[in-house]
Every structure is written in structure tokens, then in C-alpha cells.
Design a protein around this motif. Structure first.
Motif, PDB file in Angstrom:
ATOM      1  N   LYS A  45       0.827  -1.211   0.000  1.00 19.02           N
ATOM      2  CA  LYS A  45       0.000   0.000   0.000  1.00 19.02           C
ATOM      3  C   LYS A  45       0.860   1.260   0.000  1.00 19.02           C
ATOM      4  O   LYS A  45       0.424   2.321  -0.467  1.00 19.02           O
ATOM      5  CB  LYS A  45      -0.918  -0.024   1.230  1.00 19.02           C
ATOM      6  N   HIS A  46       2.099   1.164   0.465  1.00 20.83           N
ATOM      7  CA  HIS A  46       2.978   2.330   0.543  1.00 20.83           C
ATOM      8  C   HIS A  46       3.668   2.639  -0.780  1.00 20.83           C
ATOM      9  O   HIS A  46       4.385   3.644  -0.867  1.00 20.83           O
ATOM     10  CB  HIS A  46       4.052   2.104   1.618  1.00 20.83           C
ATOM     11  N   LEU A  47       3.508   1.796  -1.783  1.00 18.46           N
ATOM     12  CA  LEU A  47       4.244   1.972  -3.030  1.00 18.46           C
ATOM     13  C   LEU A  47       3.441   2.848  -3.985  1.00 18.46           C
ATOM     14  O   LEU A  47       2.387   2.448  -4.465  1.00 18.46           O
ATOM     15  CB  LEU A  47       4.534   0.612  -3.663  1.00 18.46           C
ATOM     16  N   PRO A  48       3.915   4.059  -4.296  1.00 19.54           N
ATOM     17  CA  PRO A  48       3.151   5.014  -5.114  1.00 19.54           C
ATOM     18  C   PRO A  48       3.377   4.780  -6.600  1.00 19.54           C
ATOM     19  O   PRO A  48       3.883   3.726  -7.024  1.00 19.54           O
ATOM     20  CB  PRO A  48       3.730   6.356  -4.662  1.00 19.54           C
ATOM     21  N   ILE A  49       3.035   5.777  -7.406  1.00 25.96           N
ATOM     22  CA  ILE A  49       3.172   5.656  -8.856  1.00 25.96           C
ATOM     23  C   ILE A  49       4.623   5.401  -9.246  1.00 25.96           C
ATOM     24  O   ILE A  49       4.920   4.508 -10.036  1.00 25.96           O
ATOM     25  CB  ILE A  49       2.645   6.931  -9.538  1.00 25.96           C
ATOM     26  N   THR A  50       5.537   6.170  -8.681  1.00 30.56           N
ATOM     27  CA  THR A  50       6.965   5.998  -8.963  1.00 30.56           C
ATOM     28  C   THR A  50       7.692   5.809  -7.635  1.00 30.56           C
ATOM     29  O   THR A  50       8.135   6.779  -7.019  1.00 30.56           O
ATOM     30  CB  THR A  50       7.537   7.219  -9.707  1.00 30.56           C
ATOM     31  N   PRO A  51       7.833   4.568  -7.158  1.00 34.46           N
ATOM     32  CA  PRO A  51       8.442   4.344  -5.845  1.00 34.46           C
ATOM     33  C   PRO A  51       9.931   4.703  -5.845  1.00 34.46           C
ATOM     34  O   PRO A  51      10.652   4.467  -6.817  1.00 34.46           O
ATOM     35  CB  PRO A  51       8.255   2.831  -5.623  1.00 34.46           C
ATOM     36  N   ASN A  52      10.367   5.275  -4.730  1.00 38.61           N
ATOM     37  CA  ASN A  52      11.798   5.485  -4.503  1.00 38.61           C
ATOM     38  C   ASN A  52      12.228   4.667  -3.296  1.00 38.61           C
ATOM     39  O   ASN A  52      11.423   3.949  -2.699  1.00 38.61           O
ATOM     40  CB  ASN A  52      12.109   6.980  -4.317  1.00 38.61           C
ATOM     41  N   ILE A  53      13.476   4.771  -2.901  1.00 32.38           N
ATOM     42  CA  ILE A  53      13.978   3.935  -1.813  1.00 32.38           C
ATOM     43  C   ILE A  53      13.276   4.249  -0.492  1.00 32.38           C
ATOM     44  O   ILE A  53      13.076   3.369   0.347  1.00 32.38           O
ATOM     45  CB  ILE A  53      15.518   4.091  -1.669  1.00 32.38           C
ATOM     46  N   GLY A  54      12.849   5.496  -0.311  1.00 32.68           N
ATOM     47  CA  GLY A  54      12.095   5.840   0.895  1.00 32.68           C
ATOM     48  C   GLY A  54      10.754   5.122   0.954  1.00 32.68           C
ATOM     49  O   GLY A  54      10.311   4.679   2.022  1.00 32.68           O
ATOM     50  N   ASP A  55      10.097   4.988  -0.202  1.00 33.93           N
ATOM     51  CA  ASP A  55       8.828   4.251  -0.251  1.00 33.93           C
ATOM     52  C   ASP A  55       9.045   2.768   0.028  1.00 33.93           C
ATOM     53  O   ASP A  55       8.258   2.133   0.728  1.00 33.93           O
ATOM     54  CB  ASP A  55       8.179   4.437  -1.625  1.00 33.93           C
ATOM     55  N   GLU A  56      10.126   2.199  -0.541  1.00 33.92           N
ATOM     56  CA  GLU A  56      10.428   0.789  -0.300  1.00 33.92           C
ATOM     57  C   GLU A  56      10.725   0.554   1.182  1.00 33.92           C
ATOM     58  O   GLU A  56      10.334  -0.471   1.756  1.00 33.92           O
ATOM     59  CB  GLU A  56      11.626   0.341  -1.155  1.00 33.92           C
ATOM     60  N   GLN A  57      11.406   1.520   1.820  1.00 30.33           N
ATOM     61  CA  GLN A  57      11.702   1.389   3.245  1.00 30.33           C
ATOM     62  C   GLN A  57      10.415   1.443   4.071  1.00 30.33           C
ATOM     63  O   GLN A  57      10.229   0.662   5.013  1.00 30.33           O
ATOM     64  CB  GLN A  57      12.652   2.500   3.692  1.00 30.33           C
ATOM     65  N   ALA A  58       9.521   2.365   3.734  1.00 28.89           N
ATOM     66  CA  ALA A  58       8.247   2.453   4.455  1.00 28.89           C
ATOM     67  C   ALA A  58       7.430   1.182   4.286  1.00 28.89           C
ATOM     68  O   ALA A  58       6.792   0.700   5.235  1.00 28.89           O
ATOM     69  CB  ALA A  58       7.456   3.665   3.962  1.00 28.89           C
ATOM     70  N   ALA A  59       7.442   0.613   3.078  1.00 29.43           N
ATOM     71  CA  ALA A  59       6.720  -0.637   2.832  1.00 29.43           C
ATOM     72  C   ALA A  59       7.310  -1.772   3.660  1.00 29.43           C
ATOM     73  O   ALA A  59       6.585  -2.583   4.257  1.00 29.43           O
ATOM     74  CB  ALA A  59       6.780  -0.978   1.345  1.00 29.43           C
ATOM     75  N   THR A  60       8.641  -1.837   3.728  1.00 23.91           N
ATOM     76  CA  THR A  60       9.316  -2.882   4.500  1.00 23.91           C
ATOM     77  C   THR A  60       8.983  -2.752   5.984  1.00 23.91           C
ATOM     78  O   THR A  60       8.689  -3.742   6.662  1.00 23.91           O
ATOM     79  CB  THR A  60      10.835  -2.801   4.282  1.00 23.91           C
ATOM     80  N   ALA A  61       9.014  -1.518   6.492  1.00 24.65           N
ATOM     81  CA  ALA A  61       8.731  -1.294   7.910  1.00 24.65           C
ATOM     82  C   ALA A  61       7.311  -1.696   8.271  1.00 24.65           C
ATOM     83  O   ALA A  61       7.066  -2.317   9.313  1.00 24.65           O
ATOM     84  CB  ALA A  61       8.982   0.177   8.256  1.00 24.65           C
ATOM     85  N   ASP A  62       6.355  -1.363   7.408  1.00 26.85           N
ATOM     86  CA  ASP A  62       4.965  -1.702   7.716  1.00 26.85           C
ATOM     87  C   ASP A  62       4.740  -3.209   7.647  1.00 26.85           C
ATOM     88  O   ASP A  62       3.985  -3.773   8.444  1.00 26.85           O
ATOM     89  CB  ASP A  62       4.028  -0.988   6.743  1.00 26.85           C
ATOM     90  N   ALA A  63       5.387  -3.876   6.690  1.00 26.99           N
ATOM     91  CA  ALA A  63       5.277  -5.334   6.613  1.00 26.99           C
ATOM     92  C   ALA A  63       5.863  -5.989   7.858  1.00 26.99           C
ATOM     93  O   ALA A  63       5.295  -6.944   8.411  1.00 26.99           O
ATOM     94  CB  ALA A  63       5.978  -5.839   5.357  1.00 26.99           C
ATOM     95  N   LEU A  64       7.000  -5.484   8.342  1.00 24.79           N
ATOM     96  CA  LEU A  64       7.597  -6.006   9.582  1.00 24.79           C
ATOM     97  C   LEU A  64       6.654  -5.831  10.760  1.00 24.79           C
ATOM     98  O   LEU A  64       6.508  -6.728  11.602  1.00 24.79           O
ATOM     99  CB  LEU A  64       8.920  -5.297   9.853  1.00 24.79           C
ATOM    100  N   ALA A  65       5.995  -4.665  10.823  1.00 24.28           N
ATOM    101  CA  ALA A  65       5.088  -4.395  11.944  1.00 24.28           C
ATOM    102  C   ALA A  65       3.921  -5.364  11.961  1.00 24.28           C
ATOM    103  O   ALA A  65       3.482  -5.821  13.023  1.00 24.28           O
ATOM    104  CB  ALA A  65       4.589  -2.954  11.865  1.00 24.28           C
ATOM    105  N   VAL A  66       3.390  -5.731  10.780  1.00 22.68           N
ATOM    106  CA  VAL A  66       2.273  -6.678  10.721  1.00 22.68           C
ATOM    107  C   VAL A  66       2.729  -8.063  11.176  1.00 22.68           C
ATOM    108  O   VAL A  66       2.024  -8.741  11.927  1.00 22.68           O
ATOM    109  CB  VAL A  66       1.696  -6.730   9.296  1.00 22.68           C
TER     110      VAL A  66
END
Length: 526
Positions: A45-66
Motif C-alpha cells: 500500500k505504501h508503493l506510489p506511482i513511482t516508488p523510490n527507496i524511501g517508499d520501499e523502506q516504508a513498505a518494509t517497515a509496515d510489513a515487519l510491523a504486521v
């Protein structure tokens, strides 16, 4: 009997133990799979139209939290998820493996922890983008994230027969196509794109499910030119193409003996210099990874691959057009708003009013007076396909006009030599996704048509200049000699047939402000 009972009793006990453990293992695997599914979706859900490394990091962090919510571990602390995710992010890749109660693993542990309350040991790996997907094309796709969990649990009864532990594992890959992304093709055709004798340059991406065919006499050129200095034009073909299974011998390499015949697509072309017989694009994808830029996000879920035979990008299965973003309050006109324009109905003070135009037979509306802004519904009546006619009597400016073709209705546009009819779409000001986008759209029934056929005579060309979208995914656009359609927006049709001879060809320039927004997609792909 006693020895036999003892032997079979042992075997029976072993089978019972294994069956019990298998049942428990299946239940635990389902639990683990549910966790990885939820974690992957939450991260994607955190991955936008053009993901950058910050978006990938946010996605990784949220997946870890779940995952942590289901399989808690210590220590955690404030901000642990972002810190752990950041420790595994370099370049454009985030990869983290946490080992809880396990000292070594493959891939290597990024961090170690202790399962909370003496829970079973486990590992969790997050890759954003994926690295070990079963579908190779998913690996490296920045719009996907991969979550893998392995858990060790006691074998219960199985321990009596030598199986001390079970190891349940699950892998999930989720995909996100962010909202409000415009469909990225300047000209899209479900079947073929035919071209006249003069070079046809389209500023933007071109898609034809079967093939591109310049007209035979001049062996002209079709070229996907850049939209901007940083956005080249791509050519994308549908499937099957040679040598795909199911190839029907009518693709780009054998299109019914229509030139260019077996000519492959030329890459890296300067479209302003494209020579005769060229079917080319300004982009130089060269491989499957290079093709992904043609369809950022790709909400079809079908990766674009490099077709070495045709030297083009290919989608298998073919790309489907997006659902139309319906104009706001698409009208249902009353009987009092139903007119036969051929009988002079619909005119108020010398101005045509929006409504439902249908006659018992023949043309329902010949535009020979100004038109009030609005959506004009056109019913299919005329056997000639000319339910609406624009000609020498049509005002040269049609502002705020949308034609809604129903049941296969058709528009015939014949501006005389040297004359331009300009049209902009109706905009109610609502700000809704479909408002102010469409010059022509249909109800997707039958074969709605736009026909421009040899207007006016003389050496010049009549032009229909549109700002907006022609959306006829089941329809046909036919353009004849001494006619030109110029569009700033997007054209989506079933078939594009241009036979404009040596006169100026149609011109399309992609404008994402008008292209209909595609539906957001958040789904599991593995």
C-alpha cells in the motif's frame, strides 16, 4: 497374535502421530500464510506511482510491523520497524531478514531477536522489490513487495517416531497500482493500426494488439515520438506474436502481406527523420526491464516483456483498455429532451440544446448551428453510420461538447479543404474523474464509428482538432484522403484505419491531464 498386535499397533500409532502432526502443521501453515499475505498487502500500500527507496523502506517497515503483531519478539522499542528496515536498504533495494530464536539462516540474519513468551523460533524476510519470486518478471518490480516467514514448531506425537520439529513456511508477494494513474498510451487499438502514405508521428506510446501497417503505396512511416525530453515513446504489441504459442500468422512479422510485412520495429528512432517503411519508436528498451517504463505500474498485472523477433515490447495476455471514467451525471433525457435534429428539433434561439438525438431513419443531427455545452446522446439509426454529421455548415468552434454514442452510433466529420473544426469536452466543474475529459465516448455496445472520408476537394486538408479523449474500445476510427484528425489527449479504439494518402496524417499528442484515471489495484500476485 501378541507379536502381530504389537507390530501393527506400533505402525498404527506412528500413522496416527504423523496424521495428527500433519493436521496441526497444515493449520499452522495456514496461519503463517495469512500473516505473510496481510504483511505483503500492508507493505505494498505504501508503493506510489513511482516508488523510490524511501517508499520501499516504508513498505518494509509496515510489513515487519504486521508480522510482529502476529509473532511478537523482543527487543522492539520505539521506532524499531523503521530502524530495522533502514538497515537493509541500499540503492533501490530493501532486504531484511530477522532471526528470532535462530542464530543463522539463509539469507543471512540482518538482526536477531527472541520470540516473546517463549514462542517457537522463526525467521522473517522482507524484500522490496522482490528477489525470489516464482514469476521471474516480478523480481525487481518496485510496485511489489515480498514477505517470507519460516517457523519451527514441536512435532508433538511425531517426536515419538523421530520427527522432533516441524517447519512451516509461507511466501507472499503483493502488488500495488496506485490510484489516479492515467492510461499511458497516446493511441491504443485492440486490433491494428493502419497508416496513410505520409509519415504519422504520435507523441507518446503506441499499442496495437496485432500489428502496425503503413499504407502500401507510399510505404509510409509510423513512429512513437517522445512526449517530453525525459519520456520517449514506446511501441507495445499484444500477444501472440511470432514465435509465441498460438501465433496466427498475422502479427507484426506477417500482417496479411501488408507493408511493412516482416519488418521488425525500429528502436531509438528520431521520428522527425523516419524513413519510408519505418515502424519505429524513440525509446530503446532492448530488454524486458527496459519495457517496464512503457507502462509504469502496469495495473493489468501482466508484465511487459521484450520480443526479440519484433524488436518491441509485448504484453501477454494483451492489455485491456481501462474502464471509462463516466462523466458526472451521465444524463437520462426525458421525452421532451429527445430530438430529431434533421427536422430542426433541438434548436432554441438558433442554438442546439443538449439531449438525446434520434430520428426514425437517416442522420439524427447535422451540426449547422452553434451548440450549447453539454453531453449529446446519439442513438444508432443511420444505415450509413452517419448519425451525426459535421461539414461545411458546422461552426468552426464547438466548446464543451461531448458526444455519447449509443448502440453503435457513428459520427461523420467532413470539414472542407483548409477548414478546422475545433472541439473541447464538456466540463460540469464537478472535479469528478470523468468530468472534462471526453470528446467522444460510447456505451461499449456494437461498433461505434468516427469516419472522415474525402472532404471538400481541393489540394488542402480538412481538420478536426480535438482536445480530450476519443474512447471507443469496441469502435473504429476511419480517416480518408484530404482529412486529418488532430488530438491532444488520447485515442482508445478497437481499430484505427488511416488511408489519408499523401496529405497530412492524423496527429496525436498524449496529454495525461485528459487520459482517464485507472482503477487502483492492491492484490496478491503470489
Amino acid at each position: 497374535m501378541i507379536p502381530l498386535v504389537a507390530i501393527f499397533g506400533t505402525v498404527l500409532f506412528g500413522c496416527m502421530a504423523l496424521a495428527t502432526d500433519l493436521s496441526i502443521s497444515t493449520h499452522l501453515k495456514r496461519v503463517v500464510q495469512n500473516v505473510t499475505d496481510a504483511a505483503a498487502l500492508a507493505g505494498a500500500k505504501h508503493l506510489p506511482i513511482t516508488p523510490n527507496i524511501g517508499d520501499e523502506q516504508a513498505a518494509t517497515a509496515d510489513a515487519l510491523a504486521v508480522v510482529h503483531n502476529a509473532f511478537p519478539w523482543t527487543p522492539a522499542g520505539v521506532g524499531w520497524a523503521n530502524s530495522l528496515a533502514a538497515s537493509g536498504c541500499t540503492g533501490s533495494q530493501c532486504s531484511v531478514t530477522l532471526c528470532a530464536g535462530i542464530t543463522s539462516a539463509t539469507p543471512a540474519c540482518t538482526a536477531t531477536a527472541t520470540p516473546l513468551s517463549g514462542g517457537p523460533p522463526f525467521t522473517v524476510t522482507i524484500n522490496a522489490p522482490p528477489l525470489t519470486a516464482q514469476v521471474a518478471a516480478y523480481n525487481g518490480d518496485p510496485h511489489r513487495i515480498e514477505v517470507i516467514v519460516h517457523q519451527q514448531t514441536p512435532a508433538f506425537f511425531g517426536s515419538f517416531v523421530g520427527a522432533a520439529t516441524n517447519r512451516e513456511g509461507a511466501q507472499s508477494i503483493a502488488y500495488h497500482f496506485a490510484a489516479k494513474q492515467p492510461f499511458p498510451f497516446a493511441l491504443y487499438s485492440r486490433t491494428l493500426i493502419g497508416d496513410g502514405n505520409s509519415p504519422e508521428i504520435v507523441n507518446g506510446n503506441l499499442y496495437a494488439s496485432r500489428y502496425f501497417a503503413p499504407q502500401g503505396s507510399g510505404h509510409a512511416a509510423i513512429c512513437a515520438a517522445p512526449v517530453s525530453a525525459t519520456q520517449p515513446g514506446f511501441i507495445v504489441l499484444g500477444s501472440p506474436q511470432a514465435p509465441d504459442p498460438g501465433y496466427s500468422n498475422d502479427g507484426q512479422n506477417n500482417n496479411h502481406n501488408v507493408p511493412p510485412g516482416a519488418d521488425p520495429v525500429a528502436n531509438g528512432v528520431d521520428c522527425t527523420q523516419a524513413g519510408a517503411g519505418t515502424v519505429g519508436m524513440s525509446a530503446s528498451p532492448a530488454n524486458t526491464a527496459g519495457c517496464q517504463a512503457a507502462y509504469p505500474g502496469n495495473n493489468s498485472g501482466t508484465p511487459l516483456v521484450w520480443d526479440a523477433t519484433d524488436q518491441a515490447c509485448e504484453s501477454n495476455p494483451p492489455i485491456a483498455p481501462p474502464a471509462v471514467a463516466a462523466p458526472p451525471n451521465l444524463p437520462v433525457y426525458s421525452g421532451a429532451q429527445t430530438y430529431c435534429g434533421a427536422s430542426g428539433q433541438g434548436l432554441v434561439g438558433g442554438v442546439y440544446q443538449k439531449g438525446d438525438y434520434r430520428c426514425a431513419s437517416g442522420t439524427s443531427l447535422t451540426i449547422d448551428h452553434p451548440m450549447a455545452p453539454g453531453i449529446y446522446e446519439i442513438e444508432a439509426v443511420s444505415s450509413s453510420g452517419c448519425d451525426v454529421v459535421m461539414n461545411s455548415s458546422t461552426p468552426t468552434t464547438l466548446t464543451g461538447i461531448t458526444f455519447y454514442l449509443r448502440n453503435g452510433a457513428g459520427i461523420c466529420v467532413n470539414p472542407p479543404s483548409g477548414t478546422t473544426i475545433s472541439q473541447t469536452p464538456f466540463d460540469s466543474g464537478s472535479g469528478l474523474p470523468g468530468d472534462g475529459r471526453y470528446d467522444v465516448l460510447s456505451d461499449n455496445v456494437g461498433n461505434p464509428t468516427v469516419t472522415m472520408n474525402t472532404a471538400g476537394g481541393g489540394s488542402g486538408t480538412g481538420t478536426w482538432n480535438l482536445t480530450g479523449v476519443i474512447w471507443l474500445p469496441t469502435g473504429t476510427v476511419s480517416i480518408g484522403n484530404k482529412d486529418a484528425l488532430v488530438d491532444s489527449g488520447q485515442v482508445i479504439v478497437n481499430t484505427w484505419l488511416d488511408t489519408s494518402g499523401y496529405h497530412p496524417n492524423p496527429s496525436i499528442s498524449y496529454n495525461s491531464d485528459y487520459a482517464p484515471p485507472q482503477t487502483e489495484v492492491l492484490q496478491l500476485s503470489e
